[in-house]
Scaffold this motif. Structure first.
Motif, PDB file in Angstrom:
ATOM      1  N   LEU A  38      44.551  47.281  47.008  1.00 32.96           N
ATOM      2  CA  LEU A  38      44.745  45.833  46.974  1.00 32.96           C
ATOM      3  C   LEU A  38      44.845  45.250  48.386  1.00 32.96           C
ATOM      4  CD1 LEU A  38      47.277  45.647  44.021  1.00 32.96           C
ATOM      5  CD2 LEU A  38      44.845  45.062  43.967  1.00 32.96           C
ATOM      6  N   THR A  44      41.605  44.680  50.475  1.00 40.77           N
ATOM      7  CA  THR A  44      40.689  43.576  50.197  1.00 40.77           C
ATOM      8  C   THR A  44      40.892  42.398  51.132  1.00 40.77           C
ATOM      9  OG1 THR A  44      42.168  42.447  48.639  1.00 40.77           O
ATOM     10  CG2 THR A  44      40.740  44.187  47.744  1.00 40.77           C
ATOM     11  N   TYR A  54      43.532  43.662  40.301  1.00 41.45           N
ATOM     12  CA  TYR A  54      42.604  42.794  41.044  1.00 41.45           C
ATOM     13  C   TYR A  54      41.911  41.817  40.099  1.00 41.45           C
ATOM     14  CZ  TYR A  54      38.564  41.554  43.992  1.00 41.45           C
ATOM     15  OH  TYR A  54      37.609  40.874  44.696  1.00 41.45           O
ATOM     16  N   THR A 103      42.338  37.737  40.408  1.00 42.43           N
ATOM     17  CA  THR A 103      41.208  37.024  41.000  1.00 42.43           C
ATOM     18  C   THR A 103      40.231  36.481  39.970  1.00 42.43           C
ATOM     19  OG1 THR A 103      39.757  38.960  41.203  1.00 42.43           O
ATOM     20  CG2 THR A 103      41.307  38.540  43.014  1.00 42.43           C
ATOM     21  N   GLY A 122      36.743  44.379  39.377  1.00 43.19           N
ATOM     22  CA  GLY A 122      37.171  45.221  40.483  1.00 43.19           C
ATOM     23  C   GLY A 122      36.033  46.075  41.009  1.00 43.19           C
TER      24      GLY A 122
END
Length: 443
Positions: A70, A73, A161, A165, A169
């Motif tokens: 994580l 990113t 993720y 978002t 992923g």
């Protein structure tokens, strides 16, 4: 662009994934992703709870990989364990939201790990929105062999993720690349494969001959590449499960290179050089039938299919310098889409279908860039002595590429960058590496 996660009622990731009972839903957390600088979302990942003695080391390591995925990113910022006020010692215990709010955590990931008598892991996790004081989506659990604990960690991170978002992923994936050794003027090259983050490197070929341009199949079970073992470039396909390989389209007096699979995995597009001319061809892997797609005195190379398989983007110097063109997958009239200053090459269609990545050379610098599929909104993401060969992450958010340093001691390395141009990072691979190709998400 604003991405808002709606709670997930069900997820289908195959046999490794089952719902964890009795966990509520809530949300949403939000991450705003745009062209500017964003503030990474602060999150906490305490060590997962070891539910038996055999799980203790796995519980720590899995939590660390989730956190690294994580944080890597650039969209998330981990709050270190020494700042935590609360301790998670039981997966079923209620969350003390006030303790996590006090350290400004916005997301909390908790988990538990057990190992059964056959050495199989069971990993469950939950994601909490601290300010909403509610779980975000269902809790999930994954099963797998102890040897695959890193894959389980990547799957957990992929789910976190995706929930925050709203995008898929990319952590549970692999990269095939060219591992390089030796001096710059006499490098030895062999195919290698690794996890997306540089772990678990394995070699697929020896260094007896030069290999170039490995490319994954759409299902991630085969790799196309070019080898010089015969003295001339020739395309091979390698089965990753068996290690078996075979040459493709062996035509006397010709050279074949720059291959790439069609989205259906049954066809391959490539360049064939014969009689001083280089054109694009398509090969049906089942029948062996070869179809010529271009017929021009220029050099046509670096083809890449659109995700729906209906178009091909490629590099051609028909205008005098290398530029990017798009044509129907069956051949026919091509339209030029690159019009900026400089030389363009190695175009690759995004798996989302919205962008084309490319290499650009201009004023003595190399760049990795992206443009819309009609050539609009060109944006350069990097600049260096030599950047080349972009490859897309499975979710179309990140690009991996080769960067080579200058000078007699210069060597290639793998880097990644977000499509906004943020978060340029070196991929931690031991030794020199080039020509990355990102796999789809693993099954």
């Amino acid at each position: 662009m604003l991405r808002v996660l709606t709670p997930l009622l069900a997820l289908a990731l195959g046999a490794m994934l089952v719902p964890a009972a009795g966990l509520a839903q809530g949300g949403p957390l939000r991450i705003e992703i745009d062209e500017g600088v964003i503030e990474p979302l602060p999150f906490a990942v305490p060590d997962f709870v070891a539910e038996n003695a055999a799980a203790a080391e796995f519980a720590r390591n899995i939590a660390r990989v989730v956190a690294a995925d994580l944080a890597g990113t650039g969209l998330f910022r981990e709050i270190p364990a020494e700042a935590h006020l609360a301790r998670v010692t039981n997966f079923a215990s209620p969350v003390q939201y006030s303790d996590w709010k006090a350290i400004n955590a916005q997301a909390l990931i908790t988990g538990a790990v057990s190992v059964d008598g056959n050495g199989r892991l069971n990993v469950k996790f939950r994601l909490f929105d601290i300010y909403s004081e509610a779980p975000l989506g269902d809790g999930l659990q994954f099963g797998g062999s102890a040897a695959n604990w890193r894959r389980v960690a990547h799957k957990v991170a992929d789910q976190v993720y995706a929930r925050i978002t709203g995008e898929g992923g990319y952590f549970d994936s692999r990269v095939v690349f060219v591992a390089e050794t030796g001096p710059k003027n006499a490098r030895q090259k062999r195919l290698a494969i690794m996890d997306y983050d540089g772990a678990n490197v394995q070699y697929l070929t020896d260094a007896a001959s030069i290999v170039l341009a490995p490319r994954f199949s759409p299902t991630g079970d085969r790799v196309l590449y070019t080898s010089y073992e015969s003295g001339f470039p020739r395309i091979y396909v390698l089965d990753l499960a068996t290690g078996g390989r075979r040459g493709l389209d062996d035509q006397p007096g010709s050279m074949t290179f720059a291959p790439r699979f069609a989205p259906d995995g049954r066809r391959v597009v490539f360049s064939l050089a014969q009689g001083g001319n280089t054109d694009l061809y398509e090969l049906d892997l089942g029948s062996g039938r070869r179809t010529r797609l271009t017929s021009a005195p220029s050099i046509e190379t670096a083809p890449s299919y659109s995700p729906d398989g209906r178009q091909i983007v490629f590099e051609s110097d028909r205008s005098g310098v290398p530029q990017i063109y798009v044509m129907p997958a069956s051949g026919g009239e091509a339209r030029r889409i690159s019009f900026g200053q400089g030389r363009y090459g190695t175009p690759v269609w995004s798996p989302r279908g919205d962008y084309i990545a490319f290499t650009k050379q201009h004023q003595g610098r190399f760049h990795i860039g992206v443009m819309r599929t009609d050539g609009s909104e060109e944006r350069l993401l990097t600049a260096s002595f030599l950047d080349e060969g972009p490859s897309w992450a499975p979710n179309g958010r990140v690009i991996m590429f080769t960067r080579e340093s200058a000078g007699a001691e210069g060597a290639p390395a793998l880097f990644s960058v977000d499509i906004t141009g943020r978060n340029l990072r070196r991929v931690p691979v031991q030794g020199s590496a080039s020509d990355p190709s990102w796999s789809p998400l693993l099954p």
